[in-house]
Design a protein around this motif. Structure first.
Motif, PDB file in Angstrom:
ATOM      1  N   TYR A 163      -2.076   5.780  -6.403  1.00  9.95           N
ATOM      2  CA  TYR A 163      -3.518   5.594  -6.446  1.00  9.95           C
ATOM      3  C   TYR A 163      -4.157   6.719  -7.270  1.00  9.95           C
ATOM      4  CZ  TYR A 163      -3.141   2.134  -2.699  1.00  9.95           C
ATOM      5  OH  TYR A 163      -2.839   1.025  -1.947  1.00  9.95           O
TER       6      TYR A 163
ATOM      7  N   ASP B 129      -8.008   1.393   0.228  1.00  8.16           N
ATOM      8  CA  ASP B 129      -7.093   0.271   0.433  1.00  8.16           C
ATOM      9  C   ASP B 129      -6.692   0.155   1.901  1.00  8.16           C
ATOM     10  OD1 ASP B 129      -6.470  -1.701  -1.313  1.00  8.16           O
ATOM     11  OD2 ASP B 129      -4.625  -0.807  -2.077  1.00  8.16           O
TER      12      ASP B 129
ATOM     13  N   VAL C 299      -6.111  -6.175  -0.330  1.00  4.14           N
ATOM     14  CA  VAL C 299      -5.812  -4.800  -0.737  1.00  4.14           C
ATOM     15  C   VAL C 299      -5.498  -4.796  -2.227  1.00  4.14           C
ATOM     16  CG1 VAL C 299      -5.012  -4.114   1.548  1.00  4.14           C
ATOM     17  CG2 VAL C 299      -3.377  -5.016  -0.100  1.00  4.14           C
ATOM     18  N   GLU C 300      -5.913  -3.723  -2.890  1.00  2.33           N
ATOM     19  CA  GLU C 300      -5.730  -3.655  -4.339  1.00  2.33           C
ATOM     20  C   GLU C 300      -4.254  -3.510  -4.718  1.00  2.33           C
ATOM     21  OE1 GLU C 300      -8.190  -0.591  -5.853  1.00  2.33           O
ATOM     22  OE2 GLU C 300     -10.068  -1.646  -5.429  1.00  2.33           O
TER      23      GLU C 300
ATOM     24  N   VAL D 228       0.834  -1.209   0.000  1.00  4.80           N
ATOM     25  CA  VAL D 228       0.000   0.000   0.000  1.00  4.80           C
ATOM     26  C   VAL D 228       0.862   1.250   0.000  1.00  4.80           C
ATOM     27  CG1 VAL D 228      -1.630   1.345   1.398  1.00  4.80           C
ATOM     28  CG2 VAL D 228      -2.000  -1.110   1.064  1.00  4.80           C
TER      29      VAL D 228
END
Length: 814
Positions: free
Chosen positions: A300, A309, A319-320, A287
Motif C-alpha cells: 500500500y 482497506d 477492498v482495493e 489485503v
C-alpha cells in the motif's frame, strides 16, 4: 491473563526489544539490580520488577516533588563514544513528544555518572494483543477494530517522520480499558539511521530489514500485516510466550518463534472464534498479501491506505487489494445491506413483472397485436428520444442536465406522441407526477396528476383502482403544497365514493388518514382526532404492521407533537419504531421516519442530548443510504438544526441551515419550496440570536419568492410576512410592522380562518400596538391570540404558553 513483569523483557517490549539486542551486539549490559531508593534523574527506584538474561527492569517513582508518577525504568550500559550519547539525548527529546492514546510514550532517559544508560517509559499494565484475542474469544470484526487502534498509532507517528521498526504482538498490549497500546515506538531510531537498520526481530522484520537495506514506513506496514495475521491466527500463545520470548534466535537456537517468514498472507490458520466466509477470507488474504509484499513498491502507498482497506473489509465494502469488478462490488453491496438488497431485488422483480404484465395485456388478443405493438414502440420511442435523450450531449444538450430539465422536456412532448392513446398518456402523466413529487416539485406534479385524472375519466369509473391511486397521489401533493382548500373536498368526495366498494376499503382508509393529517395541519385537531378514531374499525383487520396502519399511527403521533403533547406522543413512537423494525427492518425509510418522530418528541420534552444524538445517528444512516443531498437527508438535517437551536446551540443550527441552503439552491433552484423553507428557517434563527438586520433581509427574499410562486394569500406566504413584521418590530419600527400585519390579515382573511397562524398574527400585532402605546387594542389582540391558540393547538403548545405569558404582562383588570 494480566501481563506480568517478565513481559517487559520480551523482544521489542521495553528493555529487550530490537534496540536492546542491537546494543548487546555492540557492547555490554549490566544485569545488576539497583537498590531501592537509588536515584536516576528525577526518578527513585522502588523495586525490581523482573530480569532476564540481558537486563533488569525496575518500578520507579518520580521523586522531584513535581507530581506523582510511576514508570518502568530500564537500565543498560552503553560503552560507545560521546557521539552516541549526544545522539541518544537528541532522539530522546523527539520521542518524548510522541503523544497518542495508543502509544506507550518514552518519558525520560539519560546517562548516570557511572555510565549507566537508562530509559523511563510509561508504565502500562495489560495483556499481549494476540493472547488477549485468544483469551477473550474475539470475533473477526472485533479483532479488526482492535488492530485499527494500532494502525492509528503507527500512522500518527509516520506523520511525524518516526518509524517503529519492531511492530509485533510482544510490543502491543491491551490495557484494562480494552485499548491497544504500542510499546517502544521509535526506540530503534535512537541508534540513528545507519545503526537502526540492524535493530529488528527476525520473525517480524520486513525483507528489506533482514537484507540490511533502507528501512521506511513500508517496513512498518509489512509488520502491521504480520501483526494482523498473528491476531487472527489459531496458534495458541503459551503462558511462557505470553510473558517472555526469545531475545535473538542466535542467542537461543532452541526457539523458532522469531524465525523469518515471508508468507504471512497465505495459508492462514484462522482461529475458531473468527468465523469467515470463503469470500471474506479471500478478501483478507488479498489485503495481507498486498501489505506484506516482498517488494515495498508493491505494498500500500501508506499505512492510511492499508487501514482504509481494513475499514472497507470491516464494513463489507469492496477492498482495493482485490480487484473483482462490478460483480464483486455488487456482492459486497448485497452482503452489507441484505435487507435493502432484498427490497431492491423485490422492487426490480415487481417492475419487471409490471412491465411484462403491461405488455402481455397490450398484446392479449392476436387480432390487435399490431396495434398494441405500435403502442409499445411509441412508449419506447418516448423514453429513448424524449426522456433519456434530454441528457445526451451529442444531441446538443448539456451533459449536466438536471432530472427536472429532463422531465420538463419529456412532459412537453408527451401530448404530441400519445394524443390518440389516452390510457398510455394517462399512465405516463401519472409517472411524471410521481417523479416531480420525488423532487419536491409539487406544482409540476399536481399539473401532471390532474391531467392523468382527466384522461382516466374517459376510460374508467372514478372508483377504479388506477384512478383511485392517482387521486390519492394528487391529494398528497396538494397537502404537501399547502393547498388544503383543494385537497379537503377531493378527499371527502373520494371517501364517500369508496364507501360502498369493499375492494377499495384499504384505499378508503388511506384517504381518511390523509384527510385527518390535513385537518391537523390546518389546526382542526379535534376533527382530525375524530377521523383517526372513525377509521380504527377499518384498519383493525389489516394488522398493526400494515403500511396504512403505520401511516395512521405516525400521523396521529405527529399531530400530538403539533399540539404540544409530546409526553403522549413519545410512547406511541416507541411502539411504532418497534413495530416497523419488526415488520420492515431497522434500516428502512419508514423506520427512520418514525425514529425521527421519536427524536422530535424527545426534543419537545427538553431531552435535547438524547434528541440530538438520535438525529445525528439518523443523519449518518441517511447519508450512507441516500447521500448528503437527498431530500430525506436534508429534512433530517433540518430537524437536527431545530434540536440544536432549542438546546441553545443556535450557531450550530445556523451553520446547518446555511450548509443546506447552499445545497438546495444548487440542486433545486432559489424558488424551490424546499429552498424557501431552508431560507426561512435560517432567517428565523438569525432573528432568534438578535441578528435582526440579516434576518429581515432574508425574510424579505423569502416573501418575494413565495408571493411569486405560491401567491400572496398562501398560508406559507402569510407566515413569512408575519415573521418579517415581527423582526421589523424588534428593531423599534412598530408602525412599519403593523402595516405588514394588517395587510396579512386582510389578504388571508379566508386562507387563515380557523388556523393557528391567525392567532400568531394577533399575538405579534398585540406587541406592536403595545410598543406604540395603544394598550387597550394590544390587550384585546392578546386575548384573541390566546383564545385562538387554545382552540387550535391546545394549552400545552409553545405559542400558547407564549401568548399566556404576554397577556400576564398587562395590568389586572385591563
Amino acid at each position: 491473563m494480566t501481563r506480568g513483569a517478565r513481559a517487559l523483557l520480551e523482544p521489542g517490549a521495553l528493555l529487550s526489544g530490537a534496540l536492546f539486542r542491537d546494543l548487546v551486539s555492540r557492547g555490554g549490559v549490566s544485569t545488576d539490580a539497583l537498590a531501592p531508593g537509588t536515584r536516576l534523574g528525577a526518578f527513585r527506584v522502588v523495586r525490581e520488577l523482573g530480569r532476564g538474561g540481558m537486563g533488569v527492569v525496575h518500578l520507579a517513582e518520580r521523586d522531584d516533588g513535581e507530581f506523582t508518577q510511576q514508570v518502568a525504568l530500564k537500565c543498560l550500559v552503553d560503552r560507545d563514544s560521546a557521539a552516541s550519547t549526544e545522539l541518544f539525548l537528541r532522539e530522546r527529546q523527539i520521542l518524548a513528544g510522541l503523544r497518542h492514546p495508543n502509544i506507550a510514550r518514552l518519558l525520560d532517559g539519560g546517562r548516570a555518572d557511572d555510565g549507566l544508560l537508562w530509559f523511563a517509559m510509561e508504565w502500562v499494565e495489560g495483556e499481549r494483543i494476540d493472547a488477549h484475542c485468544a483469551r477473550a474469544g474475539l470475533g473477526f470484526e472485533d479483532r479488526l477494530r482492535l488492530w485499527l487502534g494500532v494502525a492509528e498509532a503507527v500512522q500518527f507517528a509516520h506523520a511525524r517522520l518516526l518509524i517503529h521498526r519492531d511492530i509485533k504482538p510482544g510490543n502491543v498490549l491491551v490495557d484494562a480499558d480494552g485499548q491497544p497500546r504500542l510499546l517502544d515506538f521509535g526506540i530503534a531510531a535512537l541508534l540513528g539511521e545507519g545503526e537502526g537498520t540492524r535493530a529488528y526481530s527476525p520473525g517480524h522484520a520486513s525483507p528489506e530489514q533482514r537484507a540490511g537495506g533502507e528501512v521506511g514506513t513500508a517496513s512498518d506496514q509489512y509488520q502491521l500485516g504480520r501483526l494482523l495475521a498473528r491476531m487472527l491466527s489459531a496458534d495458541e500463545v503459551s503462558a511462557e510466550h505470553a510473558t517472555t520470548s526469545v531475545l535473538r534466535s542466535t542467542l537461543h537456537p532452541d526457539r523458532s518463534d522469531d524465525a523469518p517468514s515471508d508468507a504471512p498472507a497465505t495459508g492462514l490458520d484462522i482461529a475458531d472464534d473468527v468465523e469467515l466466509s470463503a469470500t471474506r477470507r479471500r478478501e483478507l488474504e488479498a489485503v495481507l498479501a498486498r501489505a506484506c509484499a516482498q517488494d515495498p513498491a508493491h505494498r500500500y502507498g501508506s499505512v492510511a491506505e492499508f487501514k482504509g482497506d481494513v475499514r472497507r473489509l470491516l464494513a463489507r465494502r469492496p477492498v482495493e487489494a482485490r480487484r473483482g469488478g462490478w460483480r464483486y462490488a455488487l456482492l459486497c453491496a448485497v452482503r452489507r445491506r441484505p435487507r435493502m438488497a432484498a427490497f431492491a431485488a423485490t422492487v426490480a422483480v415487481v417492475i419487471v413483472a409490471l412491465v411484462a404484465g403491461f405488455n402481455m395485456r397490450l398484446a392479449h388478443e392476436r387480432d390487435v397485436a399490431r396495434t398494441e405493438a405500435a403502442k409499445v414502440k411509441a412508449i419506447n420511442a418516448f423514453v429513448n428520444e424524449d426522456l433519456l435523450a434530454a441528457a445526451d450531449p451529442f444531441e446538443g444538450h448539456s451533459p449536466d442536465v438536471t432530472v427536472r430539465e429532463a422531465l420538463d422536456r419529456a412532459r412537453d412532448r408527451l401530448g404530441d406522441r400519445f394524443g390518440d392513446e389516452a390510457a398510455v398518456e394517462a399512465e405516463l402523466r401519472a409517472t411524471l407526477g410521481w417523479s416531480y413529487a420525488g423532487l419536491s416539485e409539487y406544482a409540476a406534479a399536481i399539473t401532471q396528476l390532474e391531467r392523468a385524472l382527466e384522461l382516466r375519466a374517459r376510460l374508467e369509473p372514478a372508483t377504479a383502482a388506477e384512478s383511485v391511486r392517482v387521486r390519492l397521489e394528487l391529494a398528497h401533493n396538494l397537502v404537501s403544497a399547502s393547498r388544503y382548500a383543494e385537497a379537503e373536498p377531493m378527499l371527502r368526495a373520494l371517501i364517500d365514493a369508496l364507501a360502498g366498494v369493499p375492494a377499495r376499503a384499504v384505499d378508503r382508509a388511506h384517504a381518511q388518514v390523509t384527510l385527518a393529517e390535513l385537518l391537523g395541519f390546518v389546526g382542526r385537531s379535534d376533527d382530525a382526532l375524530a377521523v383517526y378514531a372513525a377509521v380504527e374499525a377499518d384498519l383493525q383487520r389489516l394488522g398493526e404492521s400494515h403500511p396504512i396502519v403505520l401511516y395512521r399511527d405516525d400521523a396521529r403521533a405527529q399531530l400530538l407533537l403539533s399540539l404540544g403533547r409530546a409526553r403522549e406522543a413519545l410512547p406511541l413512537f416507541d411502539v411504532l419504531v418497534a413495530r416497523s423494525t419488526a415488520a420492515l427492518g431497522a434500516d428502512t425509510p419508514q423506520t427512520w421516519r418514525l425514529r425521527e418522530g421519536r427524536a422530535r418528541a424527545l426534543r419537545d420534552l427538553g431531552r435535547f442530548d438524547e434528541a440530538i444524538e438520535a438525529l445525528r445517528s439518523l443523519h449518518a444512516a441517511r447519508v450512507a443510504a441516500f447521500g448528503a443531498e437527498h431530500r430525506e437527508t436534508l429534512r433530517n438535517h433540518n430537524e437536527l438544526a431545530v434540536a440544536l437551536s432549542r438546546s441553545g446551540n443556535r450557531e450550530a443550527a445556523i451553520a446547518i441551515w446555511r450548509e443546506d441552503l447552499a445545497v438546495r439552491e444548487r440542486r433545486f433552484g432559489e424558488r424551490h419550496q424546499g429552498t424557501l423553507v431552508a431560507r426561512y428557517n435560517l432567517a428565523n434563527e438569525l432573528a432568534a440570536v438578535g441578528r435582526n438586520r440579516e434576518a429581515e433581509q432574508a425574510f424579505r427574499g423569502v416573501l418575494e419568492a413565495e408571493r411569486a410562486s405560491l401567491g400572496p394569500a398562501d398560508p406559507g406566504t402569510l407566515v413569512t410576512q408575519i415573521s418579517l413584521a415581527e423582526t421589523i418590530g424588534r428593531q423599534g419600527r412598530a408602525r412599519e410592522a403593523l402595516v405588514l400585519l394588517d395587510d396579512a390579515r386582510e389578504t388571508g382573511h379566508t386562507t387563515l380562518a380557523s388556523r393557528p397562524e391567525a392567532s400568531v398574527l394577533a399575538l405579534v400585532r398585540s406587541r406592536q400596538l403595545h410598543a406604540l402605546g395603544r394598550t387597550g387594542e394590544a390587550l384585546a389582540e392578546a386575548r384573541t391570540a390566546l383564545a385562538g391558540l387554545e382552540g387550535t393547538v391546545g394549552d400545552a403548545h409553545r405559542r400558547t404558553r407564549e401568548a399566556r405569558e404576554w397577556l400576564a404582562t398587562f395590568p389586572a383588570g385591563g
